[in-house]
Motif scaffolding. Sequence first.
Motif, mmCIF file in Angstrom:
data_model
loop_
_atom_site.group_PDB
_atom_site.id
_atom_site.type_symbol
_atom_site.label_atom_id
_atom_site.label_comp_id
_atom_site.label_asym_id
_atom_site.label_seq_id
_atom_site.Cartn_x
_atom_site.Cartn_y
_atom_site.Cartn_z
ATOM 1 N N TYR A 5 0.843 -1.191 0.000
ATOM 2 C CA TYR A 5 0.000 0.000 0.000
ATOM 3 C C TYR A 5 0.876 1.237 0.000
ATOM 4 O O TYR A 5 1.679 1.441 0.907
ATOM 5 C CB TYR A 5 -0.928 0.009 1.219
ATOM 6 C CG TYR A 5 -1.893 1.154 1.206
ATOM 7 C CD1 TYR A 5 -2.913 1.218 0.261
ATOM 8 C CD2 TYR A 5 -1.794 2.191 2.113
ATOM 9 C CE1 TYR A 5 -3.806 2.271 0.235
ATOM 10 C CE2 TYR A 5 -2.676 3.252 2.105
ATOM 11 C CZ TYR A 5 -3.682 3.286 1.154
ATOM 12 O OH TYR A 5 -4.569 4.338 1.131
ATOM 13 N N ASP A 6 0.733 2.059 -1.024
ATOM 14 C CA ASP A 6 1.483 3.302 -1.160
ATOM 15 C C ASP A 6 0.727 4.399 -0.408
ATOM 16 O O ASP A 6 -0.371 4.794 -0.818
ATOM 17 C CB ASP A 6 1.605 3.667 -2.640
ATOM 18 C CG ASP A 6 2.325 4.981 -2.878
ATOM 19 O OD1 ASP A 6 2.673 5.686 -1.902
ATOM 20 O OD2 ASP A 6 2.539 5.315 -4.063
ATOM 21 N N PRO A 7 1.288 4.931 0.685
ATOM 22 C CA PRO A 7 0.580 5.951 1.456
ATOM 23 C C PRO A 7 0.422 7.270 0.702
ATOM 24 O O PRO A 7 -0.329 8.138 1.130
ATOM 25 C CB PRO A 7 1.450 6.122 2.704
ATOM 26 C CG PRO A 7 2.796 5.666 2.292
ATOM 27 C CD PRO A 7 2.587 4.595 1.256
ATOM 28 N N ASN A 8 1.098 7.418 -0.416
ATOM 29 C CA ASN A 8 0.999 8.633 -1.224
ATOM 30 C C ASN A 8 0.107 8.435 -2.447
ATOM 31 O O ASN A 8 0.029 9.308 -3.302
ATOM 32 C CB ASN A 8 2.398 9.075 -1.669
ATOM 33 C CG ASN A 8 3.271 9.383 -0.476
ATOM 34 O OD1 ASN A 8 2.869 10.107 0.437
ATOM 35 N ND2 ASN A 8 4.455 8.809 -0.448
ATOM 36 N N ILE A 32 -13.807 4.080 -4.232
ATOM 37 C CA ILE A 32 -13.870 5.416 -3.644
ATOM 38 C C ILE A 32 -12.675 6.196 -4.170
ATOM 39 O O ILE A 32 -11.530 5.774 -4.016
ATOM 40 C CB ILE A 32 -13.817 5.381 -2.104
ATOM 41 C CG1 ILE A 32 -15.029 4.672 -1.533
ATOM 42 C CG2 ILE A 32 -13.733 6.808 -1.551
ATOM 43 C CD1 ILE A 32 -15.045 4.596 -0.020
ATOM 44 N N GLY A 33 -12.946 7.322 -4.800
ATOM 45 C CA GLY A 33 -11.887 8.198 -5.284
ATOM 46 C C GLY A 33 -11.752 9.404 -4.375
ATOM 47 O O GLY A 33 -12.462 9.542 -3.391
ATOM 48 N N GLY A 34 -10.838 10.267 -4.714
ATOM 49 C CA GLY A 34 -10.690 11.490 -3.944
ATOM 50 C C GLY A 34 -9.402 11.527 -3.150
ATOM 51 O O GLY A 34 -8.553 10.652 -3.253
ATOM 52 N N ASN A 35 -9.292 12.545 -2.329
ATOM 53 C CA ASN A 35 -8.084 12.799 -1.571
ATOM 54 C C ASN A 35 -8.203 12.226 -0.163
ATOM 55 O O ASN A 35 -8.196 12.953 0.817
ATOM 56 C CB ASN A 35 -7.816 14.308 -1.529
ATOM 57 C CG ASN A 35 -6.469 14.628 -0.948
ATOM 58 O OD1 ASN A 35 -5.574 13.787 -0.943
ATOM 59 N ND2 ASN A 35 -6.308 15.840 -0.443
ATOM 60 N N CYS A 36 -8.360 10.925 -0.067
ATOM 61 C CA CYS A 36 -8.380 10.276 1.236
ATOM 62 C C CYS A 36 -7.649 8.945 1.105
ATOM 63 O O CYS A 36 -7.471 8.424 0.011
ATOM 64 C CB CYS A 36 -9.800 10.083 1.761
ATOM 65 S SG CYS A 36 -10.927 9.327 0.629
ATOM 66 N N LYS A 37 -7.214 8.423 2.239
ATOM 67 C CA LYS A 37 -6.431 7.181 2.212
ATOM 68 C C LYS A 37 -6.507 6.492 3.557
ATOM 69 O O LYS A 37 -6.967 7.055 4.542
ATOM 70 C CB LYS A 37 -4.988 7.476 1.826
ATOM 71 C CG LYS A 37 -4.299 8.478 2.721
ATOM 72 C CD LYS A 37 -2.966 8.881 2.148
ATOM 73 C CE LYS A 37 -2.453 10.090 2.908
ATOM 74 N NZ LYS A 37 -1.546 10.883 2.166
ATOM 75 N N GLY A 38 -6.055 5.260 3.575
ATOM 76 C CA GLY A 38 -5.979 4.501 4.814
ATOM 77 C C GLY A 38 -7.304 4.399 5.536
ATOM 78 O O GLY A 38 -8.353 4.182 4.929
ATOM 79 N N GLY A 106 -7.837 -3.058 -3.051
ATOM 80 C CA GLY A 106 -7.111 -2.713 -4.263
ATOM 81 C C GLY A 106 -7.062 -1.216 -4.498
ATOM 82 O O GLY A 106 -7.772 -0.431 -3.838
ATOM 83 N N THR A 107 -6.214 -0.825 -5.428
ATOM 84 C CA THR A 107 -6.098 0.563 -5.842
ATOM 85 C C THR A 107 -6.004 0.595 -7.357
ATOM 86 O O THR A 107 -5.553 -0.364 -7.981
ATOM 87 C CB THR A 107 -4.839 1.234 -5.242
ATOM 88 O OG1 THR A 107 -3.680 0.469 -5.600
ATOM 89 C CG2 THR A 107 -4.935 1.324 -3.732
#
Length: 114
Positions: A5-8, A32-38, A106-107
């Motif tokens: 998992y790439d945190p960036n 889910i897209g957008g500027n969120c992660k983890g 997945g990403t």
Amino acid sequence: MISSYDPNFHGVHTIRVTFMQWDYIGHVSFGIGGNCKGAELLDFTFLAVTLQEDIDRYSENDCQFSYDEENEVYTAVLKNADGDTLEVEGDECDFKGMAVAIEITGTGVKHDEK
């Protein structure tokens, strides 16, 4: 479970929710897209805004998960290892109570809708 998992990472994350009652189980997956992660992505509020048209776009739905807009209830058909089925229905709170796992599976790159 993803193996790396790439945190960036910026793009679309695939989220998988596992519903379970006794030994009956079902899954749904969606992007889910957008500027969120983890952990920001592992929020169960997705049902608060989910309509049947959203569910129809899920990448996985092995439990016939659906939403009856007229009666404002969700339904699903969970299965056990023997192939027996259990029909369940309820509101957002009921399905929260059935969720035993929420994970990033997945990403990927976001594709423009046409």
